[in-house]
Design an enzyme around this catalytic site. Structure first.
Site, mmCIF file in Angstrom:
data_model
loop_
_atom_site.group_PDB
_atom_site.id
_atom_site.type_symbol
_atom_site.label_atom_id
_atom_site.label_comp_id
_atom_site.label_asym_id
_atom_site.label_seq_id
_atom_site.Cartn_x
_atom_site.Cartn_y
_atom_site.Cartn_z
ATOM 1 N N ASP A 74 35.381 59.723 31.180
ATOM 2 C CA ASP A 74 34.409 58.462 30.910
ATOM 3 C C ASP A 74 35.265 57.647 29.727
ATOM 4 O O ASP A 74 35.372 57.987 28.638
ATOM 5 C CB ASP A 74 33.253 58.867 30.363
ATOM 6 N N TYR A 168 27.209 40.497 27.223
ATOM 7 C CA TYR A 168 28.538 40.825 28.193
ATOM 8 C C TYR A 168 29.543 39.562 28.240
ATOM 9 O O TYR A 168 30.718 39.691 28.115
ATOM 10 C CB TYR A 168 27.989 40.832 29.864
HETATM 11 N N1 LIG Z 1 34.000 42.034 41.378
HETATM 12 C C1 LIG Z 1 33.694 40.873 40.642
HETATM 13 O O1 LIG Z 1 33.503 39.822 41.359
HETATM 14 C C2 LIG Z 1 34.020 40.708 39.297
HETATM 15 C C3 LIG Z 1 33.559 39.436 38.654
HETATM 16 C C4 LIG Z 1 33.846 39.411 37.376
HETATM 17 C C5 LIG Z 1 34.657 40.435 36.542
HETATM 18 N N2 LIG Z 1 35.009 41.385 37.234
HETATM 19 C C6 LIG Z 1 35.867 42.519 36.592
HETATM 20 O O2 LIG Z 1 36.667 43.090 37.251
HETATM 21 C C7 LIG Z 1 37.100 44.335 36.723
HETATM 22 C C8 LIG Z 1 37.388 45.438 37.915
HETATM 23 O O3 LIG Z 1 35.935 45.651 38.579
HETATM 24 P P1 LIG Z 1 35.711 45.784 39.974
HETATM 25 O O4 LIG Z 1 35.041 44.251 40.356
HETATM 26 O O5 LIG Z 1 36.723 46.368 40.713
HETATM 27 O O6 LIG Z 1 34.351 46.591 39.751
HETATM 28 P P2 LIG Z 1 34.237 48.102 40.626
HETATM 29 O O7 LIG Z 1 32.719 48.592 40.188
HETATM 30 O O8 LIG Z 1 34.702 48.292 41.948
HETATM 31 O O9 LIG Z 1 35.152 49.118 39.659
HETATM 32 C C9 LIG Z 1 34.754 49.651 38.329
HETATM 33 C C10 LIG Z 1 35.461 51.128 38.385
HETATM 34 O O10 LIG Z 1 35.118 51.467 36.979
HETATM 35 C C11 LIG Z 1 34.733 52.848 36.942
HETATM 36 N N3 LIG Z 1 33.964 53.087 35.744
HETATM 37 C C12 LIG Z 1 32.659 52.725 35.383
HETATM 38 N N4 LIG Z 1 32.441 53.235 34.153
HETATM 39 C C13 LIG Z 1 33.577 54.164 33.825
HETATM 40 C C14 LIG Z 1 33.653 54.748 32.448
HETATM 41 N N5 LIG Z 1 32.824 54.777 31.846
HETATM 42 N N6 LIG Z 1 35.076 55.362 32.607
HETATM 43 C C15 LIG Z 1 35.953 55.429 33.206
HETATM 44 N N7 LIG Z 1 35.674 54.543 34.765
HETATM 45 C C16 LIG Z 1 34.771 53.751 34.807
HETATM 46 C C17 LIG Z 1 33.736 52.966 38.138
HETATM 47 O O11 LIG Z 1 33.861 54.242 38.721
HETATM 48 C C18 LIG Z 1 34.530 51.753 39.131
HETATM 49 O O12 LIG Z 1 35.502 52.568 40.084
HETATM 50 C C19 LIG Z 1 36.132 44.781 35.783
HETATM 51 O O13 LIG Z 1 36.597 44.462 34.419
HETATM 52 C C20 LIG Z 1 35.179 43.805 35.935
HETATM 53 O O14 LIG Z 1 34.389 43.233 34.864
HETATM 54 C C21 LIG Z 1 34.871 41.715 38.521
#
Ligand SMILES: NC(=O)c1ccc[n+]([C@@H]2O[C@H](COP(=O)([O-])OP(=O)(O)OC[C@H]3O[C@@H](n4cnc5c(N)ncnc54)[C@H](O)[C@@H]3O)[C@@H](O)[C@H]2O)c1
Length: 297
Positions: A74, A168
């Protein structure tokens, strides 16, 4: 290794022999990034809280003939970011490429006056604090070797507004400012720090794409590129930033969003582009709207 942009060629693997550490590395974008880095010759450390998905991602990297280390932790807890970098260094000797893909909105959408310090702290820890910590831990080694790549994850919501999510957006905007200042600070040491600002990418933490077929025709209205992104669409940008190809890119946030930010308030309807869409559902009987999937209510 030196900052070898001037002598690089582009027809081989883009990150051959590099050691990469990816936080949130088992997420949609994180795992796609791990696969892309492995396809291009890097060994990968996958750091994520989800043990099952970490195991899958490690196997995907190894299936590409590269070494992988999975760390289930975490990253919002004190000590875990430093510990992950230490474990990566113990296993592979160094970290050349750091991808800070961890970030979440934590479903804390509500008017700002209804938020509290516990929520702000949780958003700080999952979006910004671990980025400070991982960067702090890898930079001395990168400086010593004269080469490094750091890629942070911002959001279009750090650039435009997201009503009911002010804390956020503040942390995502802070990531952009941190990336810019740190990028300039360490550019002379052969290190590139850049960020990717994402939107509309299918992922575990969002459900905007999970609507059912009857909503498919709306997707080109919402997204100029006409579809949602897969993790690979964003991983391609990370791969570029992780490689020699980004040698002249310093402190930038690259927007990878299928055009939503550039479009601003413009929408491509089947009839024409408009900046005055009629959002009639909000003038219907509320019961009708309540029957729709949550993301489009
Ligand atoms: N998907 C989108 O459209 C979108 C939009 C804006 C920003 N983002 C950013 O892109 C980045 C990647 O996110 P994503 O879209 O792949 O999301 P996702 O939810 O698929 O991946 C996030 C990962 O983080 C892990 N995680 C959560 N809490 C955790 C913790 N405390 N410690 C360790 N790991 C943890 C989860 O298990 C997950 O595998 C993030 O920074 C997100 O803010 C994504």
């Amino acid at each position: 290794m030196t900052d070898a942009t001037a002598t690089a060629t582009w027809n081989g693997p883009l990150v051959a022999g590099r050691i990469a550490l990816v936080t949130g590395g088992a997420g949609a974008i994180g795992a796609a990034t791990c696969r892309a880095l492995a396809d291009h010759g890097a060994d990968v450390v996958v750091v994520d809280i989800d043990a099952g998905r970490v195991a899958t991602t490690v196997a995907e990297v190894e299936a590409r003939g590269r070494k992988a280390l999975g760390i289930v932790t975490d990253l919002t807890l004190d000590g875990t970011a430093d510990d992950a970098v230490q474990q990566a260094t113990d296993a592979f000797g160094r970290v050349d490429i750091l991808v800070n893909a961890l970030g979440e909105h934590l479903a804390l959408a509500r008017p700002f006056e209804e938020t509290d310090e516990a929520g702000w702290d949780a958003l700080y820890r999952i979006n910004l604090l671990h980025v400070f910590r991982t960067c702090h831990a890898v930079l001395p080694g990168m400086k010593q070797r004269g080469w490094g790549r750091i890629i942070n994850f911002s959001s279009v919501e750090g650039i435009r507004a997201m009503p009911n999510a002010a804390p956020y957006t503040a942390f995502k905007a802070a990531l952009d400012a941190f990336t810019k200042s740190l990028g300039v600070e360490v550019a002379g040491a052969g290190i590139r720090v850049n960020a990717v600002a994402v939107d509309k990418t299918k992922a575990h933490q969002v459900n905007f794409y999970d609507l059912g077929e009857e909503y498919d025709r709306h997707v080109p209205v919402w997204i100029p590129a006409g579809r949602y992104a897969e993790g690979e669409d964003v991983a391609a940008v990370v791969l570029f930033l992780a490689s020699e190809m980004s040698g002249w890119v310093v402190g930038q946030t690259i927007v990878a969003d299928g055009g939503t930010l550039s479009a601003g308030g413009w929408y491509r309807t089947p009839a024409k582009w408009t900046n005055s869409p009629l959002l009639v559902q909000y003038f219907e009987d509320p019961a009708i709207n309540a029957s729709r999937p949550r993301p489009v209510q």
